[in-house]
Design a protein around this motif. Structure first.
Motif, short mmCIF file in Angstrom:
data_model
loop_
_atom_site.label_atom_id
_atom_site.label_comp_id
_atom_site.label_asym_id
_atom_site.label_seq_id
_atom_site.Cartn_x
_atom_site.Cartn_y
_atom_site.Cartn_z
N LEU A 47 103.81 -19.94 -85.19
CA LEU A 47 103.35 -19.49 -83.85
C LEU A 47 101.83 -19.44 -83.73
CD1 LEU A 47 106.04 -17.21 -82.59
CD2 LEU A 47 105.57 -19.45 -81.70
N ASP A 48 101.14 -19.66 -84.90
CA ASP A 48 99.92 -19.65 -84.94
C ASP A 48 99.28 -21.06 -85.02
OD1 ASP A 48 99.50 -16.98 -84.70
OD2 ASP A 48 99.23 -16.57 -86.71
N ASN A 49 100.19 -22.04 -85.20
CA ASN A 49 99.89 -23.39 -85.17
C ASN A 49 99.49 -23.93 -83.74
OD1 ASN A 49 100.96 -26.26 -85.24
ND2 ASN A 49 100.60 -26.02 -87.21
N THR A 50 98.51 -24.55 -83.55
CA THR A 50 98.08 -24.84 -82.16
C THR A 50 99.14 -26.08 -81.66
OG1 THR A 50 95.83 -24.57 -82.73
CG2 THR A 50 96.21 -25.91 -80.76
N ASP A 51 99.49 -26.96 -82.45
CA ASP A 51 100.34 -28.21 -82.02
C ASP A 51 101.53 -27.64 -81.57
OD1 ASP A 51 100.93 -30.95 -82.08
OD2 ASP A 51 102.17 -30.67 -83.97
N LEU A 66 104.50 -27.16 -73.34
CA LEU A 66 105.05 -28.33 -72.73
C LEU A 66 106.55 -28.35 -72.37
CD1 LEU A 66 104.41 -31.24 -71.65
CD2 LEU A 66 104.64 -32.03 -73.80
N LEU A 67 107.38 -28.03 -73.27
CA LEU A 67 108.72 -28.02 -73.09
C LEU A 67 109.20 -26.67 -72.08
CD1 LEU A 67 111.54 -28.42 -74.04
CD2 LEU A 67 111.49 -26.74 -75.82
N GLN A 103 109.09 -31.23 -84.98
CA GLN A 103 108.73 -30.06 -85.42
C GLN A 103 110.16 -29.34 -85.53
OE1 GLN A 103 106.37 -28.52 -86.30
NE2 GLN A 103 104.53 -29.99 -85.67
N PRO A 104 110.77 -28.81 -86.85
CA PRO A 104 111.78 -28.07 -86.85
C PRO A 104 111.80 -26.86 -86.05
CG PRO A 104 110.90 -28.81 -89.03
CD PRO A 104 109.95 -28.90 -87.98
N PHE A 105 110.80 -26.33 -85.65
CA PHE A 105 110.35 -25.11 -85.01
C PHE A 105 111.25 -25.21 -83.34
CE2 PHE A 105 108.60 -21.62 -82.38
CZ PHE A 105 108.72 -20.48 -83.19
#
Length: 564
Positions: A17-21, A28-29, A71-73
């Motif tokens: 959740l600190d990853n910008t991408d 967007l979702l 992204q698995p997340f």
């Protein structure tokens, strides 16, 4: 020996959740799903990048199934919501929007994830216990002696899918048909364990929606060689085959087939089929149905003896047909048909719907099988209407287990937010001690939870207006873009249609700070009925899935992805 390639190392992502991408994709979702929410939601066209069939929809089941991410997340959240939709059919968009809003609220704040998770669980417990209470002010008891609330529930589901492109009279007509079909599948006089019937949908393209109808019994494709004026005895004996009667060797099963020299296998199999036909004729069967193909010679033999032949029924209609006729499908042609395999129909007639000519079968006793003829102007609208009618059927069936509904139009969400704020303010020291956090952290966590609920309610507005909450009953209201807030008596009714505005009413904008208050109960004996209802069972599950999925996402510290 095959060429050996070097194995790629796995990729480890810490603090996703600190990853910008990842955060940009989550945002967007959320925006995609928010824009589809509710009766005025915007439609989405789904297609792949090499062309193919284009689907126009706003349904979460279609949208989330079409979203693919590396992204698995993202896939974790998507799979969780789709699992809820597969079980309850409804409230998928609500669950996804609430989940993503809660994640976003926590990440924007300075609250520790571990504290947020504990507070979210506590707040969810307050919501679920309140919704289960008899005096819950956003829960409506469904009375099966009257169809009014059932029609309101069905209408709320159908009108929430704008891709159906229905007028008000068309929406009401389909809602009444959905309730009528549902009630026909519920047996009235069955002792012991009750087995619900089935609704079979027959789509008809190119005709008015108002031409749609519900008929008791089952409609099947019209067989060849049957004239409209032909009279038949009542009742009619029926036999149903699930095995192919085409006479192919491949249909005889697995294993080795030994054929003696000079033996004509085709004539042997045909002889077996004709023997089957003679047995059926001797037992005075008048309707012969096969899931698969029937040999032309057998068809001719049966028709010459006054038997109606229906082939290629398909697996989807086998269970409803067996339930309607009482016949047990015969899976082989190599044994004598047992007497218990035969069934009966009370009557059959020929009906025409558009370009389709159908054979209408009626059962001997009470019918729990019915057919819904769904008409619409084009294929895209018809497909969406068929999906939403299936969702409505599922939701109505859920009411048999829990005969309740929740107020719709965002009123349940705003009411719950006000209730949780008020309840939490009264037990701050005890709750903070129980959750192992400071009182400030507890109050901040509760506020983030309530804002996420209000954000889900506000997602219903798409035309530039503002969402308000009244400071008496905590229901949601819409202030159109060209209206002035000071005109207190011009807001009409709240989102669910249960509360009418008055000069003494006070409102504030959603997601703004206001003094906490205890929502005032509505009078139980009011003649006003809600205009928008949500499924109690589906929404309660969606609420739980949304919070649990958000907590799971907040608790993830590492993602290890195999790149091979």
């Amino acid at each position: 020996m095959s060429r050996l390639s070097k194995k790629s190392p796995s990729v480890c992502t810490d603090l996703p959740l600190d990853n910008t991408d990842i955060c940009e994709k989550l945002y967007l979702l959320k925006q995609i799903l928010r824009s589809c929410f509710g009766p005025t939601g915007r439609l989405k066209q789904v297609h792949n990048n090499i062309g193919g069939h284009v689907v126009t929809t706003s349904a979460s089941s279609v949208l989330l199934s079409s979203v693919s991410s590396s992204q698995p997340f993202i896939n974790l959240i998507k799979t969780s919501i789709l699992n809820h939709v597969s079980r309850f059919s409804d409230c998928g968009l609500f669950a996804a929007i609430l989940c993503l809003s809660l994640i976003e609220q926590v990440k924007k704040s300075a609250l520790r994830e571990s504290v947020a998770i504990r507070v979210n669980k506590h707040s969810l417990g307050l919501c679920t216990s309140y919704l289960q209470r008899e005096d819950c002010d956003c829960r409506v008891k469904l009375d099966f002696c009257s169809s009014q609330n059932l029609i309101t529930l069905a209408r709320s589901i159908i009108s929430s899918k704008p891709a159906c492109v229905l007028t008000e009279p068309e929406t009401l007509h389909i809602s009444k048909l959905a309730v009528q079909a549902f009630l026909l599948t519920v047996p009235c006089s069955s002792p012991g364990v009750v087995s619900l019937g089935r609704i079979v949908t027959v789509p008809v393209e190119g005709h008015s929606v108002l031409s749609s109808a519900v008929l008791p019994g089952l409609l099947v494709e019209m067989p060849d060689g049957l004239s409209k004026g032909e009279s038949l005895p009542n009742p009619l004996s029926v036999v149903v085959f699930s095995a192919s009667l085409a006479g192919d060797l491949s249909e005889l099963g697995n294993g080795v087939i030994e054929v003696h020299p000079g033996v004509d296998t085709d004539s042997q199999i045909l002889g077996q089929l004709l023997e089957l036909g003679r047995q059926v004729v001797n037992n005075e069967v008048k309707l012969f149905v096969c899931q698969k193909v029937i040999h032309p010679v057998l068809q001719q033999y049966l028709r010459s003896h006054g038997v109606i032949v229906v082939e290629r029924l398909g697996i989807a209609l086998m269970e409803p047909l067996s339930q309607l006729t009482g016949a047990q499908p015969v899976a082989t042609l190599h044994t004598t048909i047992p007497s218990k395999a035969y069934g009966n129909v009370r009557d059959l007639s020929i009906r025409r719907f558009g370009s389709k000519t159908m054979l209408h079968l009626l059962p001997l006793g009470e019918s729990v099988i019915c057919t819904m003829i769904l008409c619409h102007r084009n294929q895209t609208m018809l497909n969406e209407l068929k999906v939403v009618c299936q969702v409505t059927e599922h939701v109505l069936r859920l009411t048999l287990r829990e005969p309740f509904a929740l107020l719709g139009g965002g009123c349940t969400e705003t009411h719950l937010a006000a209730y949780v704020r008020h309840k939490s303010k009264n037990d701050v020291p005890e709750a903070a001690l129980l959750l192992g956090c400071s009182q400030t952290e507890y109050l901040l966590g509760v506020e983030l939870f309530c804002r996420a609920l209000e954000s889900a309610a506000g997602a219903l507005e798409h035309d530039g207006g503002n969402s308000l909450i009244d400071l008496t009953h905590a229901h949601r209201w819409t202030l159109p873009a060209d209206s002035i807030k000071e005109t207190n008596d011009s807001l009409g009714f709240c989102g669910c249609g249960l509360v009418e505005s008055s000069p003494s009413s006070k409102w504030t904008y959603l997601n703004t700070k206001y003094a906490e208050f205890c929502p005032s109960p509505l009078f139980r004996d009011t003649p006003v009925q809600p205009r928008v209802l949500d499924s109690f069972t589906a929404k309660l599950s969606a609420l739980q899935v949304a919070i649990e999925t958000a907590n799971l996402a907040l608790d993830i510290k590492y993602i290890i992805q195999d790149m091979n």
